[in-house]
Design an enzyme around this catalytic site. Structure first.
Site, short mmCIF file in Angstrom:
data_model
loop_
_atom_site.label_atom_id
_atom_site.label_comp_id
_atom_site.label_asym_id
_atom_site.label_seq_id
_atom_site.Cartn_x
_atom_site.Cartn_y
_atom_site.Cartn_z
N ARG A 102 0.81 -1.22 0.00
CA ARG A 102 0.00 0.00 0.00
C ARG A 102 0.85 1.28 0.00
O ARG A 102 0.62 2.20 -0.78
CB ARG A 102 -0.89 -0.01 1.26
CG ARG A 102 -1.93 1.09 1.30
CD ARG A 102 -2.65 1.08 2.66
NE ARG A 102 -3.07 -0.23 3.07
CZ ARG A 102 -4.21 -0.82 2.70
NH1 ARG A 102 -5.05 -0.17 1.94
NH2 ARG A 102 -4.50 -2.04 3.12
N ARG B 61 -13.07 -1.24 -2.06
CA ARG B 61 -12.67 -1.05 -0.66
C ARG B 61 -13.75 -0.38 0.20
O ARG B 61 -13.98 -0.83 1.33
CB ARG B 61 -11.35 -0.26 -0.57
CG ARG B 61 -10.16 -1.01 -1.22
CD ARG B 61 -8.82 -0.35 -0.95
NE ARG B 61 -8.44 -0.49 0.43
CZ ARG B 61 -8.55 0.45 1.34
NH1 ARG B 61 -9.00 1.65 1.00
NH2 ARG B 61 -8.21 0.23 2.58
N CYS C 276 -26.14 -3.22 -9.08
CA CYS C 276 -27.41 -3.60 -8.47
C CYS C 276 -27.22 -4.03 -7.02
O CYS C 276 -27.50 -5.20 -6.68
CB CYS C 276 -27.98 -4.76 -9.27
SG CYS C 276 -29.53 -4.33 -9.96
N GLU C 277 -26.70 -3.20 -6.19
CA GLU C 277 -26.49 -3.50 -4.77
C GLU C 277 -26.57 -2.18 -4.03
O GLU C 277 -25.93 -1.20 -4.45
CB GLU C 277 -25.06 -4.04 -4.50
CG GLU C 277 -24.69 -5.30 -5.20
CD GLU C 277 -24.68 -6.52 -4.30
OE1 GLU C 277 -24.95 -6.40 -3.09
OE2 GLU C 277 -24.44 -7.61 -4.83
C1 LIG Z 1 2.51 -11.30 3.73
C2 LIG Z 1 2.19 -9.93 3.27
N1 LIG Z 1 3.20 -9.09 2.97
C3 LIG Z 1 2.98 -7.84 2.55
C4 LIG Z 1 1.71 -7.34 2.44
C5 LIG Z 1 1.54 -5.93 2.00
O1 LIG Z 1 0.92 -5.18 2.98
P1 LIG Z 1 0.71 -3.62 2.78
O2 LIG Z 1 0.08 -3.43 1.46
O3 LIG Z 1 -0.19 -3.24 3.89
O4 LIG Z 1 2.04 -2.97 2.87
C6 LIG Z 1 0.62 -8.17 2.75
C7 LIG Z 1 -0.76 -7.65 2.73
O5 LIG Z 1 -1.30 -7.32 3.74
C8 LIG Z 1 0.86 -9.49 3.18
O6 LIG Z 1 -0.14 -10.31 3.46
N1 LIG Z 2 -7.29 -5.64 0.50
C1 LIG Z 2 -6.93 -4.91 1.70
C2 LIG Z 2 -5.52 -5.14 2.08
C3 LIG Z 2 -5.21 -6.59 2.19
C4 LIG Z 2 -3.80 -6.79 2.45
C5 LIG Z 2 -3.34 -8.15 2.06
N2 LIG Z 2 -3.07 -9.03 3.14
C6 LIG Z 2 -7.24 -3.45 1.48
O1 LIG Z 2 -7.78 -3.10 0.50
O2 LIG Z 2 -7.00 -2.62 2.30
#
Ligand SMILES: Cc1ncc(COP(=O)(O)O)c(C=O)c1O
Ligand SMILES: N[C@@H](CCCC[NH3+])C(=O)O
Length: 470
Positions: free
Chosen positions: A332, A368, A398-399
């Protein structure tokens, strides 16, 4: 893309190639028209790069929304698809460099978490910049190889890795995280089948609360991820008994959207105890992998959040003291802020005392908010003096749960106006779906003042191809 086309993809790839050729042709035509119109610049080169900023900002003089040097309104005129994802390459590289800088003075292995965003072009940029990768599926692994990531700087993680995925990982020489007893057995079987020596890390649950939404919390004792800590001796004995497995480190991933670095510190201290115990058993551990998880300021309220430097500095002494290589797995915080989903307003309506802006993007394009109740900042792409209202911003799915934002104070837009959902670079396109047969959108990247198409919009033809010949 040839490298990822297996037998089952062969028929489809020629179909995709035909579609892509058409789409490319269309782009060239459109770009040529734009050049003619403005009479300056080459294809995709915008004539008036008015802003100078890094990533997304509102022009101080004109009140328009910008990405890097370009006005989003100008980009919308060039882009035929809507909605579309729009990225700032500058911002991605800046985020990566922030991690690189933070890691200075340590032996380290930064691995980008591909699940956050698996656009091949973005992956290629990060691979070329020297990033490693962390992967959770065989297809992510194939994409990572196609993008040019170095397999020895790549980690394969997950609680349900399949035999074919493990064999591919073993073949390529990627590091593999052990998640359970059966996972260890499968990894050993893959090593034997391929005849390759496999470097493995043990994924441990430090049982530290990341204080995030339960769906993105992953490191508590009752989590589906990681080994049973009390069973660690069984794992060490099993690894010792398997000559093709080499235990090189420990891994933890606490969760995502974490906003306090003391949480990482608490976990690292616990991991440190595990490392000492495992070393005492005679294993030469090299890697401490603290996973990813650093949050970003989704609020756009100037929230001061920890930086990559704050994160790394909180574990620096532990890594140095134990002579380890620090592995991090940011997803992220590498890509989220680089991107917005650019939508077009379909119309405005009122029911009861509720006002709605209906846009062409939806929970299928960006899930999200619907899935986690997540807040992503929303704004119009140009300044407006229209009366402000409190709106729910909703899609056409449709939700009733199909919304991008609730109770947002915005100027009343006109049909056709641009509206963006910010911080859409992570877990947005990679989680998009075809629900209601909405097609996954196109993606564009701003790169040195130019707009570059980095993914075609999926078409119904792509979708129908999976039914061909049945
Ligand atoms: C094992 C692992 N590493 C890294 C990440 C990346 O996390 P983030 O996108 O919160 O940095 C995730 C997702 O949560 C994960 O499951
Ligand atoms: N999908 C999640 C994060 C998941 C991270 C993966 N383990 C989000 O949108 O915030």
């Amino acid at each position: 893309m040839q490298t990822i086309s297996g037998r089952s993809l062969a028929g489809r790839s020629s179909h995709v190639a035909r579609v892509s050729q058409r789409a490319r042709k269309a782009c060239v035509v459109r770009a040529a028209a734009a050049v003619e119109e403005k009479a300056v610049g080459t294809a995709w080169q915008f004539t008036q790069p008015a802003g100078k900023g890094l990533g997304w900002y509102t022009g101080a003089e004109d009140g328009y929304l910008y990405v890097d040097q370009l006005r989003v309104e100008d980009i919308r005129k060039q882009v035929p698809e809507s909605p579309f994802y729009l990225y700032s390459k500058n911002r991605i590289m800046h985020n990566y460099q922030a991690y690189k800088g933070a890691l200075e003075g340590l032996n380290s292995l930064p691995c980008y978490a591909v699940k956050a965003n698996n656009n091949l072009i973005i992956m290629k940029e990060l691979a070329a910049a020297g990033s490693g990768a962390v992967l959770v599926s065989g297809n992510e692994l194939k994409m990572a190889m196609a993008a040019g990531f170095d397999p020895s700087r790549t980690i394969f993680n997950g609680n349900g890795k399949l035999p074919w995925e493990l064999e591919l990982a073993a073949e390529k020489g990627v590091l593999i995280n052990i998640d359970s007893e059966f996972d260890l057995e499968n990894i050993a079987a893959a090593a034997r089948k391929t005849g390759k020596k496999v470097k493995v890390l043990l994924r441990i649950n430090p049982d530290v609360d990341p204080q995030v939404h339960p769906y993105v919390s992953t490191g508590l004792a009752g989590s589906k991820f990681g080994i049973r800590n009390s069973h660690i001796q069984w794992f060490l004995d099993a690894i010792r008994a398997e000559p093709l497995l080499e235990l090189v480190g420990v891994h933890s991933h606490l969760g995502s959207t974490i906003t306090k670095v003391n949480i990482f510190r608490d976990a690292a201290v616990i991991m440190c105890d595990f490392i000492k115990m495992i070393r005492a058993e005679g294993f030469q551990l090299q890697y401490l992998n603290i996973g990813g998880g650093l949050g970003i300021d989704y609020s756009h309220q100037g929230q001061v959040l920890p930086t990559p430097t704050d994160l790394i500095d909180t574990v620096r002494d532990i890594v140095k003291e134990l002579g380890l290589t620090l592995v991090i797995e940011p997803g992220r915080s590498m890509v989220a802020t680089s991107c917005a989903l650019v939508n077009t307003v379909t119309g405005v309506k009122t029911n009861g005392n509720k006002h709605f802006i209906v846009i062409d993007g939806s929970m299928a394009t960006l899930i999200r908010p619907s899935l986690y109740g997540a807040y992503q900042h929303i704004e119009l792409t140009k300044p407006s003096n229209a009366p402000q209202e409190v709106f729910d911003v909703v899609g056409p799915i449709c939700e009733s749960g199909d919304y991008l934002g609730k109770d947002r104070q915005l100027p009343t837009p006109e049909k056709g106006d641009g509206l963006v959902v910010h911080d859409a670079g992570a877990y947005c396109m990679s989680m998009a779906s075809n629900y209601n047969l909405k097609m996954r959108p196109a993606e564009y990247l701003v790169e040195e003042g130019r707009l570059r198409k980095v993914r075609h919009e999926e078409t119904l033809e792509h979708h129908m191809a999976v039914f061909e010949g049945l």
